[in-house]
Structures are given as C-alpha cells and as structure tokens.
Scaffold this motif. Structure first.
Motif, PDB file in Angstrom:
ATOM      1  N   UNK A 113       0.840  -1.206   0.000  1.00 12.95           N
ATOM      2  CA  UNK A 113       0.000   0.000   0.000  1.00 12.95           C
ATOM      3  C   UNK A 113       0.873   1.253   0.000  1.00 12.95           C
ATOM      4  N   UNK A 114       0.626   2.108  -0.971  1.00  9.27           N
ATOM      5  CA  UNK A 114       1.360   3.366  -1.175  1.00  9.27           C
ATOM      6  C   UNK A 114       2.849   3.129  -1.449  1.00  9.27           C
ATOM      7  N   UNK A 115       3.192   1.903  -1.861  1.00  8.29           N
ATOM      8  CA  UNK A 115       4.584   1.572  -2.168  1.00  8.29           C
ATOM      9  C   UNK A 115       4.726   0.876  -3.518  1.00  8.29           C
ATOM     10  N   UNK A 116       3.685   0.908  -4.341  1.00  8.73           N
ATOM     11  CA  UNK A 116       3.711   0.192  -5.613  1.00  8.73           C
ATOM     12  C   UNK A 116       4.654   0.860  -6.603  1.00  8.73           C
ATOM     13  N   UNK A 159       4.498  -2.814 -11.056  1.00  7.91           N
ATOM     14  CA  UNK A 159       3.627  -3.648 -10.238  1.00  7.91           C
ATOM     15  C   UNK A 159       2.148  -3.304 -10.429  1.00  7.91           C
ATOM     16  N   UNK A 160       1.860  -2.417 -11.380  1.00 12.52           N
ATOM     17  CA  UNK A 160       0.495  -2.030 -11.726  1.00 12.52           C
ATOM     18  C   UNK A 160       0.297  -2.286 -13.216  1.00 12.52           C
ATOM     19  N   UNK A 161      -0.706  -3.044 -13.574  1.00 13.46           N
ATOM     20  CA  UNK A 161      -0.989  -3.334 -14.976  1.00 13.46           C
ATOM     21  C   UNK A 161      -2.456  -3.078 -15.275  1.00 13.46           C
ATOM     22  N   UNK A 190      -4.831   5.319  -2.136  1.00 15.53           N
ATOM     23  CA  UNK A 190      -5.864   5.934  -1.298  1.00 15.53           C
ATOM     24  C   UNK A 190      -6.964   4.919  -0.999  1.00 15.53           C
ATOM     25  N   UNK A 191      -7.671   5.089   0.102  1.00 17.27           N
ATOM     26  CA  UNK A 191      -8.833   4.246   0.383  1.00 17.27           C
ATOM     27  C   UNK A 191     -10.041   4.751  -0.397  1.00 17.27           C
TER      28      UNK A 191
END
Length: 273
Positions: free
Chosen positions: A25-28, A32-34, A103-104
């Motif tokens: 969380x908040x460290x991606x 690591x995002x596709x 963010x949540x």
C-alpha cells in the motif's frame, strides 16, 4: 459450522491483508500495476492476495471450487464453477483503482455459493479492520455484533449511482429522471465500501450496472440479511452464476428499494435495460 467458518475465513482475510496487501500500500512501483482493460487495473497485491486466499480457502473447504477475479480474467472457463454445488468466490483487492492510487477505500471480499446462490459472505477493510459478514437465513454481523440496516433519514434519500459502466443513453435517462429525486453522492468505486455505507445509513440506495460475482455476492447477502434489500431492478434475486447480466439495486430498506425500482421501471424500454 458458521461460527467455525467465520473464524477461519476472518483469520485468512487478515493474513492476506497483512502479508499480501498492506506491504504494497502506497509503495507500488510502476511495473507492479498493470491494466487488464479500460479503467480496470491489477496490481501485485491482487495476485499475491488471491494466491494466498485461494490456498487457504482450499484448506478450509477442500470440496468447494474456487473462482477468483484474477484467475477468471486469465481463463474465463473458471467462471463455469459459479454454479457448482459449492464454490468460493474471491475478490482479492476490491477497489484496485483506489489502491493503485494509494488511497482508500479498498477491501477483500469472499463469498461462498451453493448451486449459484450465495450462502455466506465476508467483507474486510484492511485499514480499519472492519469485518462485515452474513450467512443465509442467519442475519448479518459487523465485527461480531448483530447488525440491522438503517436509512439515512434525510428528506431526500441519499443515492450513490455508479455510472462508470453505463452506456450513454441510459446514463442520461438516469440523471434526468432518477437523480432529481435523490441527494447524489460520489461512489467509492469499491463494493467492499459501498454495501456497508448503505447498511450504515450513509447511503440509502445505490445502482450498479456491472454485477460481477466477486464484487457483489457477499454485499448482496449482507444487505438482505441485515434487513435492507439488494436485487435486480425487477425484484428478482441476484445469482452468482448469472453475474454477467447487468443491473442491480441496493437499498437500506425494502421500501427504498421499491421506490427506486418503480422509478426505474418507468424509464423507456430502450434505456431501462
């Protein structure tokens, strides 16, 4: 059985949050995002969480098939198990777009279905630790306390209408004919947050167009078991093995559901489906 099942599933969800979700969380990193599809992301947390949850659920009920969101994306045949005699349904990180943005809200959703009907569901918020759960015919619970849905009590009912997956003509009709009767609020883009908001009196009603099983199975059961109502706009029950059909209403009470469903039924046939 339900108490033992609740204990085991809750422990597994907390483990997934602690080991697979919150460390990212908040460290991606960007790699690591596709993007799975337009406006639909997947992160390393989704894949790691689903792997951990699938392995754990297989230990809890080895006889149940497993349908995970990411496994279904990789192989659509996985979804044929939604009508099995027993089937686990996993949303490893619901609200992935929020999570990827750091963010949540986001959460974990697990449901257990029997021949296409949801019999148990759990919704977990990794940040607050809130756990919503329900068993068919046994009521709904939040953090171990029996829970009853309540309306907001506002003069104009509070509505969260998800417009993301609605085609243009239907979107325009909803905004013109439905929205004026409600106080509109933003949707959280997270079913794991939206269903509790309805039951907790923050929102009175919500309209969903896309009704994928991993997003809605647990929330529909939770709302219905708490005294609210979630169903197709024509009043028919939501079934996980028919989750590709569009359209779902969630409401804090049957009366609020009926009022919104009646308004939607008055839309012209070309935009009411």
């Amino acid at each position: 059985m339900s108490r033992a099942l609740d204990t085991a599933v809750a422990a597994l969800m907390r483990e997934a949050a602690e080991k697979a979700i919150l460390p990212h969380y908040q460290k991606l990193a960007s790699h690591e995002i596709n993007q799975k599809a337009a406006d639909d992301l997947v992160t390393i947390a989704d894949t790691e969480s689903e792997a951990l949850l699938a392995e754990g659920l297989a230990r809890i009920l080895p006889e149940a098939a497993i349908v995970g969101e990411e496994a279904s994306h990789a192989d659509a045949q996985v979804m044929t198990h939604l009508s099995d005699s027993l089937c686990w349904i996993i949303d490893p990180v619901d609200g992935t777009n929020n999570f990827a943005a750091g963010k949540p809200p986001f959460g974990i959703i697990i449901a257990l279905a029997e021949k296409g009907e949801t019999v148990a569901g759990w919704i977990y918020d990794p940040l607050s630790g809130r756990l919503c759960s329900a068993h068919r015919g046994q009521g709904a619970w939040i953090d171990g306390e029996r829970f009853t849905a309540r309306a907001s009590g506002q003069p104009k009912p509070v509505a969260a209408i998800s417009l993301v997956f609605i085609e243009a003509a239907r979107r325009a009709a909803l905004l013109e004919h439905i929205a004026p009767h409600y106080t509109l609020v933003d949707v959280p883009r997270c079913a794991a947050e939206q269903y509790p908001r309805i039951g907790l009196g923050q929102n009175d009603v919500s309209i969903f167009e896309r009704t994928l099983a991993w997003d809605h199975a647990a929330g529909v059961l939770f709302l219905n078991e708490s005294g609210g109502k979630a169903a197709r706009p024509d009043g028919s029950a939501f079934r996980v093995d028919r989750h590709l059909e569009p359209g779902l209403i969630g409401a804090a009470s049957p009366a609020l559901f009926d009022d919104l469903a009646e308004r939607m039924a008055m839309l012209s046939p070309s935009v009411s489906k």
